[in-house]
Design a protein around this motif. Structure first.
Motif, mmCIF file in Angstrom:
data_model
loop_
_atom_site.group_PDB
_atom_site.id
_atom_site.type_symbol
_atom_site.label_atom_id
_atom_site.label_comp_id
_atom_site.label_asym_id
_atom_site.label_seq_id
_atom_site.Cartn_x
_atom_site.Cartn_y
_atom_site.Cartn_z
ATOM 1 N N PHE A 1 -5.388 14.733 -4.378
ATOM 2 C CA PHE A 1 -5.812 15.164 -5.631
ATOM 3 C C PHE A 1 -6.769 15.288 -6.473
ATOM 4 N N TYR A 2 -7.789 14.686 -5.716
ATOM 5 C CA TYR A 2 -9.396 15.560 -6.565
ATOM 6 C C TYR A 2 -9.478 16.209 -6.163
ATOM 7 N N ALA A 3 -8.861 17.304 -5.226
ATOM 8 C CA ALA A 3 -9.558 18.843 -5.218
ATOM 9 C C ALA A 3 -9.089 19.792 -6.365
ATOM 10 N N LYS A 4 -7.249 18.738 -6.575
ATOM 11 C CA LYS A 4 -6.989 19.685 -8.185
ATOM 12 C C LYS A 4 -7.286 19.136 -9.139
ATOM 13 N N GLN A 5 -8.452 18.270 -9.030
ATOM 14 C CA GLN A 5 -8.776 17.724 -10.096
ATOM 15 C C GLN A 5 -10.310 18.819 -10.303
ATOM 16 N N ARG A 6 -10.829 19.447 -8.895
ATOM 17 C CA ARG A 6 -12.139 19.823 -9.312
ATOM 18 C C ARG A 6 -12.978 18.652 -9.409
ATOM 19 N N ASN A 7 -12.802 17.796 -8.835
ATOM 20 C CA ASN A 7 -13.726 17.127 -8.132
ATOM 21 C C ASN A 7 -14.348 16.533 -7.527
ATOM 22 N N SER B 1 -5.368 8.691 -9.895
ATOM 23 C CA SER B 1 -6.684 7.479 -9.549
ATOM 24 C C SER B 1 -6.194 6.272 -8.710
ATOM 25 N N GLU B 2 -6.129 5.029 -9.897
ATOM 26 C CA GLU B 2 -6.575 4.629 -10.086
ATOM 27 C C GLU B 2 -5.456 3.507 -8.389
ATOM 28 N N HIS C 1 0.734 -1.277 -0.388
ATOM 29 C CA HIS C 1 -0.180 0.141 0.091
ATOM 30 C C HIS C 1 0.490 1.397 0.215
ATOM 31 N N LYS C 2 2.111 0.892 0.831
ATOM 32 C CA LYS C 2 2.573 2.393 0.770
ATOM 33 C C LYS C 2 3.474 3.112 -0.766
ATOM 34 N N LEU C 3 3.645 1.353 -1.436
ATOM 35 C CA LEU C 3 4.235 1.676 -2.706
ATOM 36 C C LEU C 3 3.618 2.212 -3.737
ATOM 37 N N LEU C 4 2.013 1.555 -3.551
ATOM 38 C CA LEU C 4 0.818 2.098 -3.989
ATOM 39 C C LEU C 4 0.693 3.279 -3.832
ATOM 40 N N LEU C 5 1.045 4.169 -2.706
ATOM 41 C CA LEU C 5 0.838 5.262 -2.434
ATOM 42 C C LEU C 5 1.522 6.315 -3.263
ATOM 43 N N LEU C 6 3.245 5.705 -3.272
ATOM 44 C CA LEU C 6 3.991 6.454 -3.906
ATOM 45 C C LEU C 6 4.083 6.570 -5.442
ATOM 46 N N GLU C 7 3.664 5.658 -5.907
ATOM 47 C CA GLU C 7 3.231 5.559 -7.344
ATOM 48 C C GLU C 7 1.665 6.410 -7.961
ATOM 49 N N ALA C 8 1.232 6.468 -7.109
ATOM 50 C CA ALA C 8 -0.366 7.722 -6.819
ATOM 51 C C ALA C 8 0.183 8.841 -7.426
ATOM 52 N N GLU C 9 1.190 9.110 -5.877
ATOM 53 C CA GLU C 9 1.996 10.619 -6.166
ATOM 54 C C GLU C 9 2.600 10.658 -7.258
ATOM 55 N N SER C 10 3.240 9.823 -7.815
ATOM 56 C CA SER C 10 4.406 9.917 -8.650
ATOM 57 C C SER C 10 3.325 10.432 -10.515
ATOM 58 N N ALA C 11 2.073 9.355 -10.070
ATOM 59 C CA ALA C 11 1.549 9.543 -11.591
ATOM 60 C C ALA C 11 0.337 11.213 -11.486
ATOM 61 N N PHE C 12 0.528 11.269 -10.147
ATOM 62 C CA PHE C 12 -0.377 13.103 -9.909
ATOM 63 C C PHE C 12 0.843 13.425 -10.747
ATOM 64 N N ASN C 13 2.117 13.514 -9.955
ATOM 65 C CA ASN C 13 2.781 13.880 -10.770
ATOM 66 C C ASN C 13 2.993 15.131 -12.163
ATOM 67 N N ALA C 14 2.712 13.722 -13.243
ATOM 68 C CA ALA C 14 3.029 12.965 -14.218
ATOM 69 C C ALA C 14 2.218 13.749 -14.987
ATOM 70 N N GLY C 15 0.548 13.468 -14.119
ATOM 71 C CA GLY C 15 -0.507 14.152 -15.068
ATOM 72 C C GLY C 15 -1.251 12.977 -15.394
ATOM 73 N N ASN C 16 -1.022 12.110 -14.849
ATOM 74 C CA ASN C 16 -2.131 10.766 -15.538
ATOM 75 C C ASN C 16 -3.073 10.589 -15.185
ATOM 76 N N LYS C 17 -3.995 11.226 -14.343
ATOM 77 C CA LYS C 17 -4.994 11.225 -13.813
ATOM 78 C C LYS C 17 -5.492 9.464 -13.375
ATOM 79 N N ARG C 18 -5.905 9.134 -14.843
ATOM 80 C CA ARG C 18 -6.207 8.372 -14.508
ATOM 81 C C ARG C 18 -5.461 7.010 -13.174
ATOM 82 N N LYS C 19 -4.533 6.488 -13.950
ATOM 83 C CA LYS C 19 -3.117 6.713 -13.338
ATOM 84 C C LYS C 19 -3.151 6.621 -11.901
#
Length: 198
Positions: free
Chosen positions: A159-165, A130-131, A110-128
């Motif tokens: 993340f979702y606040a930044k996406q205006r969701n 979110s998953e 779960h820690k790895l997934l959270l780091l991957e989520a933050e990395s995807a957020f930085n890269a602008g990959n919203k779908r990844k």
């Protein structure tokens, strides 16, 4: 947060007593408190102090938590400053957590997934992103890491606040608030309620 004058006195005393293990723990806890209360500058300072120690607690839980927090802190700093050095540091931490997740999946996946989520957020990959946030929340809940579930919900809310969701941001901020209270972190729950809309 730990009052700065108290932690600085503690750290000064530990340095003069040549108590490096106490310093490791002090730096870790101050880093954790700084990170969860959005003081990136102090969190980074504590990581750097920790890494400058002659014998950091590598391979022990505190050492692996430092790697995880350094990854999160670096990725947030990369998003904030757009400097490549922070992205690199975040990815270096992610590689270490990936190995831990392979060896100890229930404690680190779960820690790895959270780091991957933050990395995807930085890269602008919203779908990844979110998953990965959703999976981090689910796995931390399934493995009963309430503090990490709270953190995962909070970061998903950001993340979702930044996406205006607003719907999902509100859901995740609310859940994070509940989980921090359940964990016993009332100060953090109050901080979240006062500083983030949900």
């Amino acid at each position: 947060a730990i009052p700065v004058e108290n932690i600085e006195t503690f750290i000064t005393n530990a340095k003069s007593d040549d108590a490096e293990r106490l310093l490791c723990v002090a730096y870790y806890y101050q880093m954790l408190v700084a990170y969860i209360f959005d003081d990136l500058e102090l969190a980074i300072k504590m990581v750097e102090e920790y890494l400058d120690l002659e014998y950091p607690l590598e391979g022990l839980v505190v050492g692996t938590e430092v790697v995880f927090l350094y990854g999160l802190t670096s990725l947030v700093q990369a998003r904030k400053t757009k400097e490549d050095i922070w992205k690199t540091r975040g990815h270096e931490s992610m590689k270490k957590v990936k190995k831990l997740a392979k060896d100890y999946p229930s404690s680190y996946q779960h820690k790895l997934l959270l780091l991957e989520a933050e990395s995807a957020f930085n890269a602008g990959n919203k779908r990844k992103a979110s998953e990965k946030y959703e999976l981090a929340v689910t796995l931390s809940r399934n493995n009963e890491f309430i503090q990490d579930q709270a953190l995962s919900c909070e970061l998903a809310g950001k993340f979702y606040a930044k996406q205006r969701n607003e719907y999902k941001a509100s859901h995740y901020y609310g859940k994070a608030h509940e989980l921090y209270l359940e964990w016993g972190a009332k100060g953090k729950a109050d901080h979240l309620r006062e500083n983030y809309p949900y």
